[in-house]
Design a protein around this motif. Structure first.
Motif, PDB file in Angstrom:
ATOM      1  N   LEU A  71       0.824  -1.208   0.000  1.00  0.00           N
ATOM      2  CA  LEU A  71       0.000   0.000   0.000  1.00  0.00           C
ATOM      3  C   LEU A  71       0.855   1.254   0.000  1.00  0.00           C
ATOM      4  O   LEU A  71       1.994   1.263   0.467  1.00  0.00           O
ATOM      5  CB  LEU A  71      -0.936   0.016   1.212  1.00  0.00           C
ATOM      6  N   ASP A  72       0.262   2.322  -0.494  1.00  0.00           N
ATOM      7  CA  ASP A  72       0.896   3.631  -0.472  1.00  0.00           C
ATOM      8  C   ASP A  72       0.539   4.275   0.869  1.00  0.00           C
ATOM      9  O   ASP A  72      -0.576   4.779   1.051  1.00  0.00           O
ATOM     10  CB  ASP A  72       0.369   4.471  -1.635  1.00  0.00           C
ATOM     11  N   LEU A  73       1.466   4.236   1.803  1.00  0.00           N
ATOM     12  CA  LEU A  73       1.201   4.706   3.162  1.00  0.00           C
ATOM     13  C   LEU A  73       1.835   6.074   3.406  1.00  0.00           C
ATOM     14  O   LEU A  73       2.883   6.385   2.841  1.00  0.00           O
ATOM     15  CB  LEU A  73       1.758   3.707   4.177  1.00  0.00           C
ATOM     16  N   PRO A  74       1.220   6.874   4.279  1.00  0.00           N
ATOM     17  CA  PRO A  74       1.867   8.127   4.670  1.00  0.00           C
ATOM     18  C   PRO A  74       3.142   7.849   5.462  1.00  0.00           C
ATOM     19  O   PRO A  74       3.327   6.764   6.019  1.00  0.00           O
ATOM     20  CB  PRO A  74       0.826   8.811   5.561  1.00  0.00           C
ATOM     21  N   GLU A  75       4.008   8.807   5.530  1.00  0.00           N
ATOM     22  CA  GLU A  75       5.294   8.617   6.208  1.00  0.00           C
ATOM     23  C   GLU A  75       5.162   8.517   7.724  1.00  0.00           C
ATOM     24  O   GLU A  75       6.053   7.995   8.386  1.00  0.00           O
ATOM     25  CB  GLU A  75       6.239   9.760   5.846  1.00  0.00           C
ATOM     26  N   ARG A 111      -8.261   4.365   1.889  1.00  0.00           N
ATOM     27  CA  ARG A 111      -8.979   5.568   1.499  1.00  0.00           C
ATOM     28  C   ARG A 111      -9.350   6.446   2.689  1.00  0.00           C
ATOM     29  O   ARG A 111      -9.104   7.653   2.671  1.00  0.00           O
ATOM     30  CB  ARG A 111     -10.254   5.193   0.729  1.00  0.00           C
ATOM     31  N   ASP A 112      -9.935   5.857   3.715  1.00  0.00           N
ATOM     32  CA  ASP A 112     -10.492   6.667   4.801  1.00  0.00           C
ATOM     33  C   ASP A 112      -9.529   6.922   5.945  1.00  0.00           C
ATOM     34  O   ASP A 112      -9.588   7.971   6.580  1.00  0.00           O
ATOM     35  CB  ASP A 112     -11.759   5.998   5.341  1.00  0.00           C
ATOM     36  N   SER A 117      -5.185   7.358  -2.462  1.00  0.00           N
ATOM     37  CA  SER A 117      -6.006   6.827  -3.552  1.00  0.00           C
ATOM     38  C   SER A 117      -5.982   5.297  -3.521  1.00  0.00           C
ATOM     39  O   SER A 117      -4.995   4.684  -3.130  1.00  0.00           O
ATOM     40  CB  SER A 117      -5.497   7.332  -4.897  1.00  0.00           C
ATOM     41  N   VAL A 118      -7.081   4.719  -3.955  1.00  0.00           N
ATOM     42  CA  VAL A 118      -7.243   3.267  -3.912  1.00  0.00           C
ATOM     43  C   VAL A 118      -7.074   2.703  -5.320  1.00  0.00           C
ATOM     44  O   VAL A 118      -7.705   3.164  -6.269  1.00  0.00           O
ATOM     45  CB  VAL A 118      -8.634   2.898  -3.353  1.00  0.00           C
TER      46      VAL A 118
END
Length: 139
Positions: A71-75, A111-112, A117-118
């Motif tokens: 997944l594209d995760l925040p830092e 997403r939430d 973005s998914v």
């Protein structure tokens, strides 16, 4: 000791302590408690020692690693936060959750919760990998 103090102690001893003497005074404190049959499953064999399950911890770390990679995760996402999400997913899969339920949970997470973005194909592949990882371990 003064005579007045001795007389007042004698007065207290004669008039107030008889209320607390005898069988009725200690009855509430020394009451026999019988266990009902509902508590029969408790005992040293049942709850005396918690079993250490390293496979569950490893499984949580594996699932957290798969989420971290795919997944594209925040830092600012911490390891403990990902392991908590992974533990929740593992418990749902052990309780026979469907692949669709795992996909929905991962979509909600992406997403939430992480506001990213998914990509449905990535979510689908990740759900499939997580399901196979959890089903492959005997828990």
């Amino acid at each position: 000791m003064s005579a007045g103090l001795a007389q007042s102690l004698q007065f207290l001893g004669e008039h107030f302590t008889p209320l607390f003497r005898g069988r009725g005074y200690l009855h509430g404190m020394n009451m026999h408690v019988s266990l009902d049959k509902g508590g029969a499953e408790f005992g040293p064999g049942k709850w005396g020692k918690r079993r250490f399950k390293p496979r569950c911890d490893i499984l949580n770390e594996v699932v957290a690693g798969l989420i971290w990679i795919q997944l594209d995760l925040p830092e600012n996402v911490s390891r403990s936060e990902l392991e908590t999400v992974a533990h929740r997913l593992v418990q749902r899969i052990i309780a026979n959750a469907s692949v669709r339920a795992v996909e929905d949970e991962l979509t909600f997470l992406q997403r939430d919760q992480f506001c990213r973005s998914v990509k449905p194909e990535v979510i689908r592949e990740l759900a499939r990998r997580i399901m196979s990882a959890v089903k492959g371990f005997p828990v």
